[in-house]
Design a protein around this motif. Structure first.
Motif, PDB file in Angstrom:
ATOM      1  N   ARG A 146       8.859  -8.431   8.604  1.00  0.00           N
ATOM      2  CA  ARG A 146       8.909  -9.565   7.671  1.00  0.00           C
ATOM      3  C   ARG A 146       8.220  -9.214   6.353  1.00  0.00           C
ATOM      4  O   ARG A 146       8.752  -9.461   5.285  1.00  0.00           O
ATOM      5  CB  ARG A 146       8.249 -10.801   8.304  1.00  0.00           C
ATOM      6  N   ARG A 147       7.008  -8.637   6.449  1.00  0.00           N
ATOM      7  CA  ARG A 147       6.283  -8.213   5.252  1.00  0.00           C
ATOM      8  C   ARG A 147       5.689  -6.830   5.483  1.00  0.00           C
ATOM      9  O   ARG A 147       4.471  -6.677   5.668  1.00  0.00           O
ATOM     10  CB  ARG A 147       5.172  -9.213   4.905  1.00  0.00           C
ATOM     11  N   PRO A 148       6.500  -5.811   5.505  1.00  0.00           N
ATOM     12  CA  PRO A 148       5.996  -4.454   5.790  1.00  0.00           C
ATOM     13  C   PRO A 148       5.087  -3.945   4.674  1.00  0.00           C
ATOM     14  O   PRO A 148       5.336  -4.158   3.492  1.00  0.00           O
ATOM     15  CB  PRO A 148       7.280  -3.629   5.901  1.00  0.00           C
ATOM     16  N   LYS A 149       4.023  -3.258   5.083  1.00  0.00           N
ATOM     17  CA  LYS A 149       3.056  -2.742   4.114  1.00  0.00           C
ATOM     18  C   LYS A 149       2.689  -1.287   4.357  1.00  0.00           C
ATOM     19  O   LYS A 149       2.056  -0.657   3.503  1.00  0.00           O
ATOM     20  CB  LYS A 149       1.770  -3.589   4.149  1.00  0.00           C
ATOM     21  N   VAL A 150       3.030  -0.756   5.498  1.00  0.00           N
ATOM     22  CA  VAL A 150       2.594   0.594   5.845  1.00  0.00           C
ATOM     23  C   VAL A 150       3.096   1.614   4.833  1.00  0.00           C
ATOM     24  O   VAL A 150       2.389   2.539   4.446  1.00  0.00           O
ATOM     25  CB  VAL A 150       3.045   0.954   7.271  1.00  0.00           C
ATOM     26  N   ASP A 151       4.367   1.463   4.384  1.00  0.00           N
ATOM     27  CA  ASP A 151       4.912   2.435   3.429  1.00  0.00           C
ATOM     28  C   ASP A 151       4.118   2.428   2.120  1.00  0.00           C
ATOM     29  O   ASP A 151       3.934   3.470   1.484  1.00  0.00           O
ATOM     30  CB  ASP A 151       6.391   2.142   3.178  1.00  0.00           C
ATOM     31  N   GLN A 152       3.606   1.236   1.711  1.00  0.00           N
ATOM     32  CA  GLN A 152       2.807   1.165   0.490  1.00  0.00           C
ATOM     33  C   GLN A 152       1.457   1.848   0.685  1.00  0.00           C
ATOM     34  O   GLN A 152       1.003   2.596  -0.188  1.00  0.00           O
ATOM     35  CB  GLN A 152       2.594  -0.297   0.091  1.00  0.00           C
ATOM     36  N   TYR A 153       0.811   1.579   1.811  1.00  0.00           N
ATOM     37  CA  TYR A 153      -0.497   2.163   2.064  1.00  0.00           C
ATOM     38  C   TYR A 153      -0.412   3.681   2.219  1.00  0.00           C
ATOM     39  O   TYR A 153      -1.265   4.408   1.707  1.00  0.00           O
ATOM     40  CB  TYR A 153      -1.115   1.560   3.337  1.00  0.00           C
ATOM     41  N   MET A 154       0.620   4.139   2.924  1.00  0.00           N
ATOM     42  CA  MET A 154       0.729   5.573   3.214  1.00  0.00           C
ATOM     43  C   MET A 154       1.433   6.346   2.110  1.00  0.00           C
ATOM     44  O   MET A 154       1.470   7.578   2.133  1.00  0.00           O
ATOM     45  CB  MET A 154       1.476   5.770   4.537  1.00  0.00           C
ATOM     46  N   GLY A 155       2.008   5.620   1.142  1.00  0.00           N
ATOM     47  CA  GLY A 155       2.666   6.282   0.032  1.00  0.00           C
ATOM     48  C   GLY A 155       3.936   7.017   0.422  1.00  0.00           C
ATOM     49  O   GLY A 155       4.179   8.140  -0.024  1.00  0.00           O
ATOM     50  N   ILE A 156       4.779   6.394   1.250  1.00  0.00           N
ATOM     51  CA  ILE A 156       6.004   7.030   1.724  1.00  0.00           C
ATOM     52  C   ILE A 156       7.207   6.185   1.339  1.00  0.00           C
ATOM     53  O   ILE A 156       7.074   5.032   0.893  1.00  0.00           O
ATOM     54  CB  ILE A 156       5.981   7.223   3.257  1.00  0.00           C
ATOM     55  N   GLU A 157       8.378   6.723   1.521  1.00  0.00           N
ATOM     56  CA  GLU A 157       9.626   6.016   1.259  1.00  0.00           C
ATOM     57  C   GLU A 157       9.911   5.068   2.428  1.00  0.00           C
ATOM     58  O   GLU A 157       9.902   5.470   3.588  1.00  0.00           O
ATOM     59  CB  GLU A 157      10.783   7.012   1.108  1.00  0.00           C
ATOM     60  N   GLY A 158      10.145   3.791   2.113  1.00  0.00           N
ATOM     61  CA  GLY A 158      10.354   2.800   3.167  1.00  0.00           C
ATOM     62  C   GLY A 158      11.746   2.231   3.217  1.00  0.00           C
ATOM     63  O   GLY A 158      11.957   1.181   3.841  1.00  0.00           O
ATOM     64  N   GLY A 159      12.724   2.901   2.614  1.00  0.00           N
ATOM     65  CA  GLY A 159      14.087   2.364   2.608  1.00  0.00           C
ATOM     66  C   GLY A 159      14.756   2.367   3.956  1.00  0.00           C
ATOM     67  O   GLY A 159      15.589   1.509   4.263  1.00  0.00           O
ATOM     68  N   ALA A 160      14.430   3.318   4.810  1.00  0.00           N
ATOM     69  CA  ALA A 160      15.022   3.404   6.152  1.00  0.00           C
ATOM     70  C   ALA A 160      13.900   3.563   7.150  1.00  0.00           C
ATOM     71  O   ALA A 160      12.876   4.210   6.872  1.00  0.00           O
ATOM     72  CB  ALA A 160      15.991   4.586   6.234  1.00  0.00           C
ATOM     73  N   GLY A 161      14.084   2.973   8.327  1.00  0.00           N
ATOM     74  CA  GLY A 161      13.019   3.046   9.310  1.00  0.00           C
ATOM     75  C   GLY A 161      13.379   2.425  10.640  1.00  0.00           C
ATOM     76  O   GLY A 161      14.468   2.667  11.185  1.00  0.00           O
ATOM     77  N   LEU A 162      12.494   1.618  11.162  1.00  0.00           N
ATOM     78  CA  LEU A 162      12.616   1.065  12.512  1.00  0.00           C
ATOM     79  C   LEU A 162      13.891   0.251  12.691  1.00  0.00           C
ATOM     80  O   LEU A 162      14.560   0.363  13.724  1.00  0.00           O
ATOM     81  CB  LEU A 162      11.382   0.199  12.819  1.00  0.00           C
ATOM     82  N   THR A 163      14.240  -0.580  11.718  1.00  0.00           N
ATOM     83  CA  THR A 163      15.440  -1.400  11.869  1.00  0.00           C
ATOM     84  C   THR A 163      16.695  -0.534  11.990  1.00  0.00           C
ATOM     85  O   THR A 163      17.621  -0.879  12.749  1.00  0.00           O
ATOM     86  CB  THR A 163      15.585  -2.345  10.665  1.00  0.00           C
ATOM     87  N   ASP A 164      16.737   0.594  11.300  1.00  0.00           N
ATOM     88  CA  ASP A 164      17.889   1.490  11.398  1.00  0.00           C
ATOM     89  C   ASP A 164      17.982   2.103  12.789  1.00  0.00           C
ATOM     90  O   ASP A 164      19.085   2.299  13.325  1.00  0.00           O
ATOM     91  CB  ASP A 164      17.778   2.595  10.340  1.00  0.00           C
TER      92      ASP A 164
END
Length: 484
Positions: A301-319
């Protein structure tokens, strides 16, 4: 409450208690200053009877005198005694007004009457006491005239003239100041206890223990710069907060040692309790210890891990859950250790259904086979059911509790939400714990403070190397995307 609770309240609310004590002292001082000084002067009258020659007659006369003394003392404040005094001294007062400042007492088994006058003028007080005593002797002599010769068997003699007092008897400044201080102190302590009773926020470990019997596996010290440097383990490894995460890492290794899965859901009761930063720093600490760790952003709903870790968050668990990608395609290595991060990916319209699906169970089996520890950063428990649903299929839930922010009823609701679905609570982590004061962060229990671990320069170098590696990896992916 126990004695230690009251001591903690005194330490915590000492400013309020001291303030009210000073207010009480100031009020007493102001009252004493504003009061008009009162002076007290006393005269004594001896009562005797005449007649009687034998011992029996003398004893009878003495008994008669003692019985009449009380009556004579009552006469001292009556108009028949006071009006002549007012006339002789020429004072502008009524007998009722003067009577309020006059007291006459007769000690038990004695034949003495002490007449006391209180007045603003010390000389007038002494003069009034003497005049009232003389007026009383005249009135009694007149009233008690019973024989044919016109003599009274009762005789009143002024044995002690009133003296002019040198110092006021009221206000009693030392007594007033002492009483004001005690009243202020009592009000301060009472208000402090009342405020503490009405305050339902979680403050320390004991408050958590009153809600649940599950263990407290860590405490994270408060850091005012946590928003600027969320990944504290590498940025400032010698800080109490960084050491807290390493202690949490150690405690986590002893949780549910017999459980086949080492997957944990990191969640909280409400938002902004530090669950995402706790999950990220714990994952980094585990990776630094040599464990193969997967940090999964399960907050769809409100993902934040990609911001904290400085990574690309376009694709992930939902995929992964909908079968659009494989694990090796979306998982990203972080840092120089064995830490891998799986971002949330696109935000779906049905997060709860995805997290509770059979695909999630299959993914968890795949994660457990490929990694030593899997940490899921899940949404808070009270607003949504995502974390509770996910907690059913993992080893347990780690509930983050923000000291001074989370209320006891909120934590009870979160614990109830997990227990209702049959989830296991592995333990609690207290965050934002103060480093000073009665609820201060417990170094002996959760950490070791300064002086241990890596140096600051080493941590900064490690962080810079990690950032450079992440930037290079992101640039490589962007170039690959542009080429395709």
């Amino acid at each position: 409450m126990e004695l230690r609770d009251y001591i903690r309240i005194l330490r915590k609310r000492w400013v309020l208690i001291a303030l009210l004590t000073l207010i009480g002292l100031g009020a007493a001082a102001g009252y004493s200053i504003l009061q008009t000084p009162k002076f007290t002067s006393s005269a004594k009258v001896f009562v005797s009877t005449s007649g009687g020659e034998t011992v029996g007659e003398l004893a009878q006369g003495n008994t008669f005198t003692q019985q009449r003394v009380k009556t004579y003392a009552s006469l001292a404040t009556t108009p028949i005694v006071l009006l002549p005094v007012i006339a002789d001294l020429g004072i502008d007062r009524s007998s009722e007004s003067l009577a309020r400042n006059v007291t006459a007492s007769a000690p038990l088994n004695e034949t003495l009457i002490e007449i006391t006058v209180v007045d603003d003028d010390p000389a007038l007080a002494a003069e009034l006491a003497t005049e009232i005593s003389e007026s009383l002797t005249n009135v009694v002599e007149t009233i008690e005239k019973t024989n044919s010769e016109g003599a009274s068997p009762v005789r009143l003699t002024l044995v002690q003239h009133a003296s002019v007092p040198q110092s006021p008897t009221s206000p009693n400044v030392p007594l007033n100041l002492a009483l004001g201080t005690l009243v202020g102190l009592a009000l301060g302590i009472g208000l402090a206890v009342l405020l503490e009773t009405l305050d339902t926020r979680i403050r320390n470990e004991r408050d958590v223990e009153l809600v649940s019997d599950r263990p407290i596996i860590g405490g994270i010290a408060y850091d005012a710069k946590a928003g600027e440097r969320p990944l504290i383990v590498h940025v400032d490894p010698r800080s109490p907060r960084a050491e807290s995460f390493r202690t949490l890492r150690t405690n986590l290794q002893f949780l549910d040692v017999g459980h086949p899965s080492r997957a944990f859901v990191v969640t909280s009761s409400i938002e902004s309790e530090g669950k995402s930063t706790t999950a990220a720093n714990l994952a980094i600490a585990l990776g630094d210890a040599g464990a193969r760790v997967l940090l999964v952003d399960a907050d769809l709903r409100r993902p934040k891990v990609d911001q904290y870790m400085g990574i690309e968050g376009g694709a992930g668990l939902t995929d992964l859950l909908i079968g659009r990608a494989e694990l090796q395609d979306v998982v990203q290595k972080w840092g120089r250790g064995q830490l891998y991060v799986l971002p949330a990916g696109r935000i779906p319209p049905n997060p709860s259904e995805l997290l509770g699906s059979a695909a999630m169970v299959r993914l968890l089996e795949e994660f457990s086979g490929a990694f030593d520890v899997v940490l899921f950063d899940a949404p808070p428990l009270l607003p949504v059911t995502d974390a509770a649903i996910l907690s059913r299929v993992v080893a347990g839930a780690i509930v983050v509790v923000a000291a001074g922010r989370t209320h006891k009823n909120q934590l009870k609701g979160a614990v109830g939400a997990l227990e209702n679905v049959g989830a296991t609570i592995s333990g609690f982590v207290l965050t934002m714990m103060p480093t000073k004061g009665p609820d201060a962060y417990g170094y002996g229990r959760y950490g070791y403070g300064y002086g241990y671990g890596y140096g600051v320069e080493e941590g900064e170098k490690a962080e810079k190397a990690d950032k450079a590696e992440r930037a290079a990896k992101k640039a490589k992916k962007d170039a690959k995307t542009s080429a395709s």
